[in-house]
Scaffold this motif. Structure first.
Motif, PDB file in Angstrom:
ATOM      1  N   ARG A 152       0.867  -1.292   0.126  1.00 39.48           N
ATOM      2  CA  ARG A 152       0.127  -0.010   0.015  1.00 39.48           C
ATOM      3  C   ARG A 152       0.772   1.234  -0.063  1.00 39.48           C
ATOM      4  NH1 ARG A 152      -4.208  -2.455   4.425  1.00 39.48           N
ATOM      5  NH2 ARG A 152      -4.812  -4.152   2.995  1.00 39.48           N
ATOM      6  N   HIS A 153       2.168   0.804  -0.140  1.00 41.65           N
ATOM      7  CA  HIS A 153       2.886   2.142  -0.364  1.00 41.65           C
ATOM      8  C   HIS A 153       3.284   3.083   0.866  1.00 41.65           C
ATOM      9  CE1 HIS A 153       2.935   0.860  -4.378  1.00 41.65           C
ATOM     10  NE2 HIS A 153       1.452   0.939  -4.552  1.00 41.65           N
ATOM     11  N   SER A 154       2.744   2.689   1.926  1.00 39.81           N
ATOM     12  CA  SER A 154       2.846   3.625   3.274  1.00 39.81           C
ATOM     13  C   SER A 154       2.412   2.683   4.331  1.00 39.81           C
ATOM     14  CB  SER A 154       2.133   4.723   3.074  1.00 39.81           C
ATOM     15  OG  SER A 154       2.084   5.555   4.314  1.00 39.81           O
ATOM     16  N   MET A 155       3.307   2.597   5.467  1.00 41.55           N
ATOM     17  CA  MET A 155       2.831   2.031   6.552  1.00 41.55           C
ATOM     18  C   MET A 155       1.431   2.436   7.140  1.00 41.55           C
ATOM     19  SD  MET A 155       5.436   3.319   9.698  1.00 41.55           S
ATOM     20  CE  MET A 155       5.240   5.036  10.021  1.00 41.55           C
ATOM     21  N   TRP A 156       1.069   3.851   6.896  1.00 40.26           N
ATOM     22  CA  TRP A 156      -0.100   4.508   7.447  1.00 40.26           C
ATOM     23  C   TRP A 156      -1.257   3.760   6.951  1.00 40.26           C
ATOM     24  CZ3 TRP A 156       0.763   7.250  11.664  1.00 40.26           C
ATOM     25  CH2 TRP A 156       1.859   7.906  11.785  1.00 40.26           C
ATOM     26  N   ARG A 157      -1.297   3.199   5.805  1.00 45.25           N
ATOM     27  CA  ARG A 157      -2.428   2.510   4.990  1.00 45.25           C
ATOM     28  C   ARG A 157      -2.698   0.976   5.699  1.00 45.25           C
ATOM     29  NH1 ARG A 157      -4.018   5.207   0.521  1.00 45.25           N
ATOM     30  NH2 ARG A 157      -2.614   6.948   0.010  1.00 45.25           N
ATOM     31  N   TYR A 158      -2.114   0.586   6.496  1.00 49.97           N
ATOM     32  CA  TYR A 158      -1.949  -0.739   7.270  1.00 49.97           C
ATOM     33  C   TYR A 158      -2.966  -0.471   8.540  1.00 49.97           C
ATOM     34  CZ  TYR A 158       0.990  -2.760   3.854  1.00 49.97           C
ATOM     35  OH  TYR A 158       1.691  -3.015   2.739  1.00 49.97           O
ATOM     36  N   PRO A 159      -4.425  -0.630   8.538  1.00 56.28           N
ATOM     37  CA  PRO A 159      -5.143  -0.324   9.687  1.00 56.28           C
ATOM     38  C   PRO A 159      -4.853  -1.000  11.053  1.00 56.28           C
ATOM     39  CG  PRO A 159      -6.509  -0.819   7.689  1.00 56.28           C
ATOM     40  CD  PRO A 159      -5.090  -0.968   7.350  1.00 56.28           C
ATOM     41  N   HIS A 160      -4.236  -2.198  10.929  1.00 57.76           N
ATOM     42  CA  HIS A 160      -4.149  -3.115  12.132  1.00 57.76           C
ATOM     43  C   HIS A 160      -2.683  -2.517  12.794  1.00 57.76           C
ATOM     44  CE1 HIS A 160      -1.119  -5.145   9.257  1.00 57.76           C
ATOM     45  NE2 HIS A 160      -0.758  -5.544  10.399  1.00 57.76           N
ATOM     46  N   LEU A 161      -1.745  -1.734  11.905  1.00 58.38           N
ATOM     47  CA  LEU A 161      -0.794  -1.360  12.583  1.00 58.38           C
ATOM     48  C   LEU A 161      -0.950  -0.111  13.025  1.00 58.38           C
ATOM     49  CD1 LEU A 161       2.249  -0.900  12.861  1.00 58.38           C
ATOM     50  CD2 LEU A 161       2.352   0.255  10.583  1.00 58.38           C
ATOM     51  N   VAL A 162      -1.773   0.825  12.661  1.00 57.84           N
ATOM     52  CA  VAL A 162      -2.169   2.214  13.173  1.00 57.84           C
ATOM     53  C   VAL A 162      -3.187   1.834  14.495  1.00 57.84           C
ATOM     54  CG1 VAL A 162      -3.293   4.147  12.659  1.00 57.84           C
ATOM     55  CG2 VAL A 162      -1.882   3.278  10.921  1.00 57.84           C
ATOM     56  N   LEU A 163      -3.905   1.106  14.357  1.00 61.02           N
ATOM     57  CA  LEU A 163      -4.845   0.633  15.636  1.00 61.02           C
ATOM     58  C   LEU A 163      -3.935   0.191  16.682  1.00 61.02           C
ATOM     59  CD1 LEU A 163      -8.040  -0.704  13.885  1.00 61.02           C
ATOM     60  CD2 LEU A 163      -7.598   1.713  14.728  1.00 61.02           C
ATOM     61  N   GLY A 164      -2.867  -0.720  16.245  1.00 63.71           N
ATOM     62  CA  GLY A 164      -2.092  -1.461  17.284  1.00 63.71           C
ATOM     63  C   GLY A 164      -1.191  -0.269  18.071  1.00 63.71           C
ATOM     64  N   ALA A 165      -0.802   0.730  17.037  1.00 56.41           N
ATOM     65  CA  ALA A 165      -0.084   1.950  17.731  1.00 56.41           C
ATOM     66  C   ALA A 165      -0.860   2.605  18.714  1.00 56.41           C
ATOM     67  CB  ALA A 165       0.455   3.130  16.725  1.00 56.41           C
ATOM     68  N   LEU A 166      -2.091   2.733  18.489  1.00 57.17           N
ATOM     69  CA  LEU A 166      -3.191   3.339  19.610  1.00 57.17           C
ATOM     70  C   LEU A 166      -3.217   2.424  20.796  1.00 57.17           C
ATOM     71  CD1 LEU A 166      -5.850   4.820  17.287  1.00 57.17           C
ATOM     72  CD2 LEU A 166      -4.081   5.966  18.673  1.00 57.17           C
TER      73      LEU A 166
END
Length: 442
Positions: A257-271
């Motif tokens: 997806r050309h950016s880590m920000w486009r992986y929801p499970h990663l972003v939600l995991g950061a939260l």
């Protein structure tokens, strides 16, 4: 929006110093990495011990400088804000110099932070204490960015959560010993009130001041020496070379997806990391103050500091248990159970109070145990070449340990100490959501 870390290069594995580069599969490599994992547990132990000392520093500095709860929580704010500021630069540096060099850099920076406690205690300047904590935590941020993904890479992908929980258990061993170590030194000399100081003779006042200074200087000088020695040991130890961003431990089977920000499970995991660290640090920071309350347990500061080791000791026990359970129970399912258990314990402590509330809050450590490594490994799952970037983002989320305690400290000053524990309740509710649905890669 923060800029992403540089994309990782293709990973190969070899023993440092070997002339040949020999790729290996993780399934077959796990046994040969036993000595490397053992060496890395020393790092997890040390940063656990250092982090838990903040829970001892808070009541000590609160008394010495006559601080409010909010002001005292600036200790945690300064310490954990370093993760937010330094994790991104640490990720860039580790990407270029490798995990081993990144670990050595982190150890040396942390040792420099420990040395700054000497002038801070000698001159009794609160701002200098906060500066020392920021430098110390900057070094630990390097260790987090380098060591956590390193551990996940040294073995089979399907056992990454179990492996990280096992090494994090030694982090909890450090946090268990830390309060006992800190109470024996830092809280052993009771802080006197202004009228008590005025009643002392000049000779007794000089003796008291010297004892107060030494109570902080001595343990941190010892820690500086130990960190320097570990840096030397790691420099001489032949750690396996795993290139940052290895996609061997994280199957690259999701679309790019050309950016880590486009992986929801990663972003939600950061939260999730933000919420978990915030809740754990808030509870640990206020436990000594809670146990000192006449309506709870009425303990002295030194005795309460020793009881605090139970909180961290249960986390250690829980990680050993969790590491074994995750071989037969899905990590997300275990995370869900633990989140709801902590919500129940916090609600009980707020409503019941007394010694039962003290034991309920101490018991939270057992269910905290598997949360950080489980959220961390679930969030990094299947990121492929974005694994290194994702690790930096997750380490930045540790800033929850800076902001959530401030919020609870403000709540303790305004609505009361026990009622302020609604703040970590909200954190665990989010973790329960992540464990049920948010962790799934899609």
């Amino acid at each position: 929006m923060l800029p992403p870390l540089p994309r990782a290069r293709r990973a190969t594995q070899l023993i440092e110093g070997d002339a040949m580069t020999e790729p290996t599969t993780h399934a077959s490599a796990t046994p040969k990495y036993g000595s490397a994992l053992a060496a890395l547990t020393v790092l997890f132990f040390m940063w656990g011990l250092i982090t838990s000392l903040n829970d001892i520093l808070i009541p000590h500095l609160k008394a010495v400088f006559t601080l409010s709860y909010f002001q005292a929580m600036l200790v945690q704010f300064s310490f954990f804000m370093a993760y937010f500021v330094m994790s991104l630069p640490a990720g860039f540096i580790v990407e270029r110099v490798g995990y081993k060099a990144g670990i050595i850099i982190g150890l040396l920076i942390a040792a420099a932070g420990c040395l700054l406690f000497y002038p801070a205690a000698g001159h009794k300047i609160y701002a200098l204490f906060l500066t020392a904590l920021f430098v110390l935590a900057s070094g630990i941020a390097f260790l987090q960015v380098a060591a956590n993904p390193f551990v996940t890479a040294l073995g089979a992908p399907e056992t990454a959560s179990s492996r990280l929980n096992l090494t994090q258990a030694f982090n909890s061993l450090g946090t268990t010993i830390g309060p006992v170590f800190g109470a024996a030194f830092i809280l052993a000399v009771a802080v006197k009130s202004a009228p008590e100081l005025q009643a002392l003779s000049p000779q007794d006042l000089a003796t008291y001041n010297q004892a107060q200074v030494a109570s902080v200087q001595t343990p941190y000088l010892v820690l500086a020496a130990v960190l320097g020695a570990i840096a030397l040991f790691i420099g001489l130890f032949r750690l396996p070379h795993v290139e940052p961003g290895s996609d061997d431990a994280n199957h690259d089977d999701l679309p790019d997806r050309h950016s880590m920000w486009r992986y929801p499970h990663l972003v939600l995991g950061a939260l999730g990391i933000f919420a978990y660290v915030g809740a754990e640090v808030s509870i640990g920071s206020l436990l000594v103050s809670v146990m000192e309350q006449p309506t709870i347990a009425g303990l002295s500061a030194e005795t309460a500091g020793r009881y605090l080791s139970i909180y961290w000791g249960l986390a250690m026990i829980g990680r050993f248990i969790g590491s074994a359970l995750m071989r037969s129970i899905r990590p997300a399912r275990l995370l869900t159970f633990n989140a709801f258990a902590n919500i129940a314990l916090l609600a009980f402590a707020i409503v019941v109070q007394g010694k039962a509330a003290m034991w309920a809050l101490l018991s939270i450590g057992l269910f905290n145990s598997i949360m950080f490594p489980t959220i961390f490994s679930l969030a990094l799952a299947r990121l492929g070449k974005y694994t290194s970037e994702g690790s930096g983002l997750l380490c930045m989320a540790i800033v929850g340990g800076a902001l959530v305690p401030l919020l609870q400290g403000w709540g303790a000053d305004t609505i009361g100490l026990m009622l302020s524990f609604v703040v970590p309740v909200a954190c665990y509710l989010y973790i329960a959501y992540y464990a049920v649905a948010g962790y799934q890669p899609r």
